[in-house]
Design an enzyme around this catalytic site. Structure first.
Site, PDB file in Angstrom:
ATOM      1  CG  ASP A 128      19.457  12.140  34.555  1.00 34.68           C
ATOM      2  OD1 ASP A 128      20.699  12.082  34.525  1.00 34.68           O
ATOM      3  OD2 ASP A 128      18.793  12.941  33.872  1.00 34.68           O
ATOM      4  NE  ARG A 163      46.928  17.899  43.725  1.00 33.68           N
ATOM      5  CZ  ARG A 163      47.570  17.855  42.571  1.00 33.68           C
ATOM      6  NH1 ARG A 163      47.300  16.913  41.696  1.00 33.68           N
ATOM      7  NH2 ARG A 163      48.483  18.753  42.289  1.00 33.68           N
ATOM      8  CG  MET A 170      25.834  14.460  33.682  1.00 30.13           C
ATOM      9  SD  MET A 170      25.465  13.961  31.995  1.00 30.13           S
ATOM     10  CE  MET A 170      26.083  15.367  31.078  1.00 30.13           C
ATOM     11  CD  GLN A 274      28.569  11.386  34.633  1.00 33.71           C
ATOM     12  OE1 GLN A 274      28.025  11.118  35.692  1.00 33.71           O
ATOM     13  NE2 GLN A 274      28.686  12.625  34.209  1.00 33.71           N
TER      14      GLN A 274
HETATM   15  O1  F6P Z   1      19.083  13.634  31.305  1.00 34.40           O
HETATM   16  C1  F6P Z   1      20.336  13.163  30.978  1.00 34.40           C
HETATM   17  C2  F6P Z   1      21.384  14.227  31.132  1.00 34.40           C
HETATM   18  O2  F6P Z   1      22.635  13.666  30.819  1.00 34.40           O
HETATM   19  C3  F6P Z   1      21.426  14.894  32.512  1.00 34.40           C
HETATM   20  O3  F6P Z   1      22.099  14.091  33.457  1.00 34.40           O
HETATM   21  C4  F6P Z   1      22.121  16.186  32.177  1.00 34.40           C
HETATM   22  O4  F6P Z   1      21.764  17.210  33.077  1.00 34.40           O
HETATM   23  C5  F6P Z   1      21.618  16.511  30.815  1.00 34.40           C
HETATM   24  O5  F6P Z   1      21.171  15.304  30.242  1.00 34.40           O
HETATM   25  C6  F6P Z   1      22.654  17.135  29.908  1.00 34.40           C
HETATM   26  O6  F6P Z   1      22.033  17.500  28.738  1.00 34.40           O
HETATM   27  P1  F6P Z   1      22.776  17.940  27.378  1.00 34.40           P
HETATM   28  O7  F6P Z   1      23.196  16.679  26.693  1.00 34.40           O
HETATM   29  O8  F6P Z   1      21.723  18.652  26.629  1.00 34.40           O
HETATM   30  O9  F6P Z   1      23.957  18.760  27.769  1.00 34.40           O
END
Ligand code: F6P
Length: 342
Positions: A128, A163, A170, A274
């Site tokens: 992030d 489209r 994320m 990702q």
């Molecule tokens: O903090 C990393 C992250 O991939 C965020 O981008 C996302 O909101 C979250 O973790 C998803 O978490 P989980 O793997 O618990 O679904």
């Protein structure tokens, strides 16, 4: 010294590169031995360890995920959690601990160092890129590349079918991945939590494109973006954060765009792809530099510190400072993306 190592929070490309660097540098320069703690702070509480030596870290530099496993366990959820961690730390014969994680994992490391005599060094990770103490975290660049590759592919199918493709990426409460992948992929609109936008504005950008003869559009939306009046409905994790991936804002945007513009609209939620797979070269190098500096901090006895990138230099700062604030996308950076909307 016997140095414990753990990885906490969501996994991200480059974790294994850090583990390898801490072990290799700690061993060759300082004669440290290392103990892996399995599944984040849960491993310390449960005394669930795995051996870490030159053999176990051999070949892991390009591997995604984490060989130590991870979890979002928060020891401080339980009032006796801090003490339990300290007892385990002593009984495992550890002298120091390297915690590799985001704001939550590192927040625990700071509290254990300050209040429970568990000397920790922190290494920031997250796709992030939302930690204010460091210019970049490893994992971010790889995630941006994965999202950019996806946008490139979506371009050709969007164009073929006239489209609108809505791509949800994320990023939790900030829009770094959306902004960077959107710029790199030539998005026609980017929606991030830091910059409120109405559905009308998104549709206006799409319609102005269509008016100048472009019959397809790519909209990149960060998972933390909220349409007016929607507070999100994801469950909370142990640190009290909404698990955003469970509530798709991409679907809402796509529905709104379809309804208001009449465009044939599809949504793609990139999700955990990702975070998966091999780290790119940039992340391998950043992770290796972070791990090397972390091993040095342990040898120097500089606990309660975390490594960070400032400009092109690796520095160290108090963990508490590094995780105190969320790092938002600066307006001038987003302005670069905005010039290409519509
Ligand atoms: O903090 C990393 C992250 O991939 C965020 O981008 C996302 O909101 C979250 O973790 C998803 O978490 P989980 O793997 O618990 O679904």
């Amino acid at each position: 010294m016997n140095v414990g190592i753990l990885t906490g929070g969501g996994d991200c490309p480059g974790l294994n590169a850090v583990i390898r660097a801490v072990v290799r540098v700690g061993h060759s320069r300082y004669g440290h031995i290392h103990t892996g703690l399995r599944n984040g702070w849960r491993g310390l509480l449960d005394r669930n360890t795995s051996p870490l030596d030159l053999d176990t870290v051999s070949g892991i530099l390009p591997r995604g995920g984490t060989i130590l496993g991870t979890s979002r366990t928060n020891p401080f959820k339980d009032p006796s959690g801090g003490e339990e961690c300290a007892t385990s730390f002593r009984e495992l014969g550890l002298d120091a601990l390297v915690a590799i994680g985001g704001e939550d994992t590192l927040g625990v490391a700071a509290r254990l160092t300050a209040g429970f005599d568990v000397p920790c060094v922190g290494v920031p990770k997250t796709i992030d890129n939302d930690l204010d103490g460091t210019d970049y975290t490893f994992g971010f660049s790889t995630a941006v590349q994965i999202a950019t590759d996806a946008i490139d592919r979506l371009h050709s199918t969007a164009e073929s079918h006239d489209r609108v493709m809505v791509v949800e990426v994320m990023g939790r409460h900030v829009g770094w991945i959306a902004t960077y992948a959107g710029i790199a992929g030539g998005a026609d609109a980017i929606l991030i939590p830091e910059v409120p936008k109405s559905l009308d504005e998104v549709c206006a950008a799409i319609q102005s494109r269509h008016a100048r003869g472009k019959n397809f559009s790519i909209v990149v939306v960060s998972e933390g973006f909220e349409l007016e009046g929607d507070a999100g409905d994801g469950e909370l994790d142990e640190f009290g954060h909404t698990q955003l991936a469970k509530a798709s804002v991409g679907e809402q945007i796509a529905d709104g765009v379809r309804e208001r513009t009449g465009s044939d609209t599809r949504v793609v939620v990139l999700g955990h792809v990702q975070r998966g797979g091999t780290p790119n070269a940039y992340d391998r190098i950043l992770a290796t530099r972070f791990g090397t500096r972390a091993a040095e901090l342990v040898a120097e006895g500089r606990f309660g510190r975390m490594v960070a990138l400032r400009g092109d230099e690796i520095v160290d700062i108090p963990i508490t400072e590094g995780v105190a604030k969320l790092k938002a996308v600066p307006p001038e950076r987003f302005a670069v993306a905005e010039s290409f909307f519509g």
